[in-house]
Each structure stands twice: as structure tokens, then as C-alpha cells.
Write an enzyme that holds these catalytic residues in place. Structure first.
Site, short mmCIF file in Angstrom:
data_model
loop_
_atom_site.label_atom_id
_atom_site.label_comp_id
_atom_site.label_asym_id
_atom_site.label_seq_id
_atom_site.Cartn_x
_atom_site.Cartn_y
_atom_site.Cartn_z
N SER A 162 36.04 26.31 4.37
CA SER A 162 35.12 26.24 5.51
C SER A 162 35.73 25.31 6.54
O SER A 162 36.67 24.58 6.27
CB SER A 162 33.74 25.72 5.07
OG SER A 162 33.83 24.36 4.66
N ILE A 166 35.63 21.49 2.27
CA ILE A 166 34.84 21.02 3.41
C ILE A 166 35.69 20.04 4.20
O ILE A 166 36.40 19.21 3.61
CB ILE A 166 33.52 20.36 2.96
CG1 ILE A 166 32.74 19.86 4.18
CG2 ILE A 166 33.77 19.24 1.96
CD1 ILE A 166 31.35 19.35 3.86
N ILE A 209 38.30 18.24 -0.31
CA ILE A 209 38.13 17.67 1.02
C ILE A 209 39.33 18.03 1.89
O ILE A 209 40.48 17.82 1.51
CB ILE A 209 37.99 16.13 0.95
CG1 ILE A 209 36.89 15.74 -0.07
CG2 ILE A 209 37.67 15.57 2.33
CD1 ILE A 209 35.52 16.30 0.23
N LYS A 210 39.05 18.57 3.08
CA LYS A 210 40.11 18.98 4.00
C LYS A 210 40.47 17.83 4.93
O LYS A 210 39.60 17.24 5.58
CB LYS A 210 39.67 20.19 4.82
CG LYS A 210 39.49 21.46 4.01
CD LYS A 210 38.96 22.62 4.86
CE LYS A 210 40.05 23.25 5.67
NZ LYS A 210 39.57 24.50 6.34
N ILE A 211 41.77 17.52 4.97
CA ILE A 211 42.29 16.46 5.82
C ILE A 211 43.41 17.05 6.67
O ILE A 211 44.32 17.69 6.14
CB ILE A 211 42.83 15.29 4.97
CG1 ILE A 211 41.68 14.62 4.21
CG2 ILE A 211 43.56 14.27 5.84
CD1 ILE A 211 42.13 13.52 3.26
#
Length: 385
Positions: free
Chosen positions: A45, A109, A140-142
Site C-alpha cells: 500500500s 504500510i 514498514i515501507k521506508i
């Protein structure tokens, strides 16, 4: 041997994740059906996806109203909506996560895109998101910015799954792999488990071709029709750079995972950091709409597809196992040819541009979403007065 292209891709050692999430998808049972059918094994997402989901649906209105009554800010309301969707999606993918021993079954996310240049802010937000969502299969998207790489290392060292996003150059992928390994090594040094800790490196495709193609079209306007050989060389590059670049990245991935350093981590139980192909919907209608799927099937990779590309792939993908290993020398030659005076495409400049554009394309919908929620807050507040 499966006949469904999506299942054939899975048999070839590549995972298909869907680049989409909304409450209707969850509540209708469609997401669960796709997972149980083996069509997809993960989900990504981003702020643009949630902006579309929340602003175009009334399914979130009751929770927005509850947030207003609780005195929450638009950001707090947004997080409550998104975290709820992410938790439910994680629960749907939990059987996949368990069945694959933590290789698949993840839901990604993204931290606030406004933190793309803020290392400590990214670390703090990643930790907060991971604790608040409280699911082992959340990722977790970084962003893969210079400020993002040290955040990736720290978050991995914390034991948090990470999807490094907005990668365009092979160099940025190498930095991503380095950050992942450093984070794992720190955990090993502290006698902490690295089993079921996962990361993917999201390598973007269509935005590269769009940028390069625009530059080539401008060069073609300058060249005119007097130098046909030059024109032919330029046209041969159209729509080819992103796939060539991805194939080279995959060769780099193979070298990294074959290294002694990685093998030491693998013996400690580390999961390989898979390359994930992102931005896979073809932007140019003249190109094959599944070319970023057909050409990049490879072992230990992920391809994240929007719904329309999933549908197109089911209809007419032509899957060949390990196709990413084909025409490697040609891929290197194509990228090298960009330096030739008669082509003159500065790939480093392209990568810098698409990186900044990528950040902006997540910042803008995020801010638009905050405004949409604020508008709903204002409307509901007026209606009650």
C-alpha cells in the site's frame, strides 16, 4: 504444471503481491478469496492508494465520525482508519506467512512521505507503526533515500520487517542490501533472532522508462530526419531501459547472496532480501501491458501488481521461468550505450529525477488525503451543529 499465469509465476519461484488495499476489498471477501486461491501472497500500500480508498468511499465515514467525537486530529483519524485496514489484511495473509515460514504473507504500510529526508523521524515512525499495528507480518515501507538507509539498518536491528521503496538505480539497491545486512549483523552480535525477519528491496520500473522515453523523444525532435542511423539508435532504446536496469540489479542480487558475508547470515537463519518489482503498470499504451511481468520472472523475487495488471496477466501473460536471466549481456550493453554521444542520456540524472518525483507523488496524495479527512470532519461538524 499450473495453467493460470499467476500460479505459473509462483511455481517459477516468484511471489505476486497486490499493490492495492481498501475496505471494500476486505469486507467483500474478495481479498481472502484471492489469497486462498493462491493468486497473491502479499500486499503493498502507499498514501496514494489510501487517498483513493478513503476519499472515494463512505465505508470509512462511521469511523471518521467516531474519531471526531473522540477529538482526534485528521492525522490521528487517518492512522486509525489505515491501521485497522492493515491489521485486517495482515490477518487474512497470516496463513500464508505461517505456511511459508515468514517468506511471504506480508502487508506493507508506508511511513509518512514527509519523512523521506529525516532519518530519526523515519525510525521513530517505523517503530510506532509496528507497535501500533501489532502484527508479525506487517512490513514498514521506508524510502531508499540517503537518509533512509541508516533508518533501514536501525529498524532491521530492532527486529522490524522493512520494505525499502523508491529504488531506481543499482547503486541504491546495493546500499539497501548493505543496510539490511548491517542490521542483521547487529542483531546476531546481540544474540537476537533473525529468523522470520524479512525485507524486500522495491525496485521501480515504469517511471524510469517514462523519464528516459521523454528525453529520447526530445532528442528525436532535435535530430530530425536527416540522420536516420542516429534516429534508429534512439528508437531502439525506447521502453527498454527499466527492464535492462532491473536485470542488472538481479545479477547484483545474485552476487550479494553468493557472498561469504551473506552466507554467514543465512546460516544464522536470515531470510534473503528479495528484489521486488514495483511500478509495474505500463504507462505507454503502445507497450505490452504486462511487459514488466513477462520479462522479469525470476527466483527469489516479488512482483507487486495493481489490480488491472493482475487481470491483464491472468488473461495474457506468457510466463517463462528464469526469464530475467535472458539477454544479460544485451542489458549491460544497452545501459552502457546511454553514454554514447548520439544517445546522451545521463542515467544518474534520470535516477535523481524519478526519485524526487516518486517522493512528491506520495507527498501530494498524503496531503490531499489529510485535506479530504479535514473536509469530512468539517462537513460532519456542520451537520451536527
Amino acid at each position: 504444471m499450473a495453467t493460470d499465469p499467476l500460479l505459473k509465476i509462483r511455481e517459477s519461484g516468484q511471489s505476486i503481491w497486490m499493490d492495492n488495499l481498501n475496505r471494500q476489498l476486505i469486507q467483500s471477501g474478495k481479498l481472502k478469496q484471492m489469497v486462498e486461491a493462491g493468486k497473491i501472497t502479499g500486499l503493498t500500500s502507499n498514501p496514494a492508494i489510501f487517498q483513493k480508498a478513503i476519499s472515494s468511499s463512505d465505508l470509512y465515514d462511521a469511523d471518521i465520525e467516531a474519531g471526531i467525537k473522540a477529538g482526534r486530529s485528521p492525522v490521528e483519524i487517518y492512522e486509525s482508519l489505515v491501521f485497522d485496514d492493515i491489521r485486517k489484511a495482515c490477518d487474512i495473509f497470516q496463513p500464508v506467512y505461517e505456511a511459508t515460514d515468514g517468506l511471504d504473507g506480508y502487508v506493507s504500510i508506508e511511513v509518512s512521505p514527509n519523512l523521506a529526508r529525516d532519518t530519526q523521524g523515519t525510525i521513530d515512525e517505523a517503530r510506532r507503526f509496528y507497535q501500533a499495528i501489532d502484527r508479525p507480518n506487517v512490513m514498514i515501507k521506508i524510502p531508499g533515500t540517503p537518509e533512509g538507509f541508516p533508518a533501514v539498518e536501525q529498524v532491521i536491528a530492532d527486529g522490524i520487517n522493512v520494505n525499502i521503496t523508491l529504488l531506481f538505480s543499482v547503486e541504491s539497491y546495493e546500499k539497501t542490501a548493505e543496510a539490511y545486512m548491517r542490521g542483521l549483523e547487529r542483531r546476531v552480535d546481540q544474540n537476537q533472532s533473525i529468523h522470520k525477519l524479512a525485507s524486500v528491496a522495491s525496485f521501480f520500473l515504469s517511471r524510469i522508462d517514462t523519464n528516459v522515453d521523454d528525453r529520447i523523444q526530445e532528442r528525436l525532435r532535435q535530430v530530425g530526419t536527416d540522420t536516420l542511423n542516429n534516429e534508429a539508435r534512439l528508437r531502439q532504446v525506447l521502453g527498454k531501459v527499466a527492464i535492462a536496469n532491473a536485470k542488472i540489479a538481479y545479477q547484483t542480487f545474485k552476487k550479494i547472496t553468493a557472498s561469504e558475508r551473506w552466507q554467514r547470515l543465512a546460516k544464522q537463519g536470515a531470510n534473503v532480501q528479495r528484489l521486488l518489482w514495483a511500478s509495474t503498470s505500463t504507462k505507454n499504451p503502445d507497450y505490452n501491458d504486462v511487459m514488466y511481468v513477462n520479462e522479469l520472472v525470476g527466483r527469489n523475487t516479488v512482483n507487486t501488481l495493481p489490480p488491472n495488471t493482475i487481470d491483464a496477466c491472468e488473461d495474457h501473460c506468457e510466463i517463462m521461468a528464469d526469464r530475467i536471466e535472458s539477454n544479460i549481456s544485451e542489458a549491460y550493453q544497452l545501459i552502457e550505450s546511454l553514454n554514447d554521444p548520439d544517445i546522451a542520456i545521463d542515467l544518474d540524472e534520470v535516477m535523481d529525477e524519478v526519485m524526487q518525483e516518486g517522493i512528491d507523488k506520495f507527498v501530494q496524495p498524503f496531503e490531499s488525503l489529510m485535506q479530504s479527512i479535514q473536509d469530512k470532519v468539517d462537513q460532519m461538524t456542520v451537520a451536527k451543529s
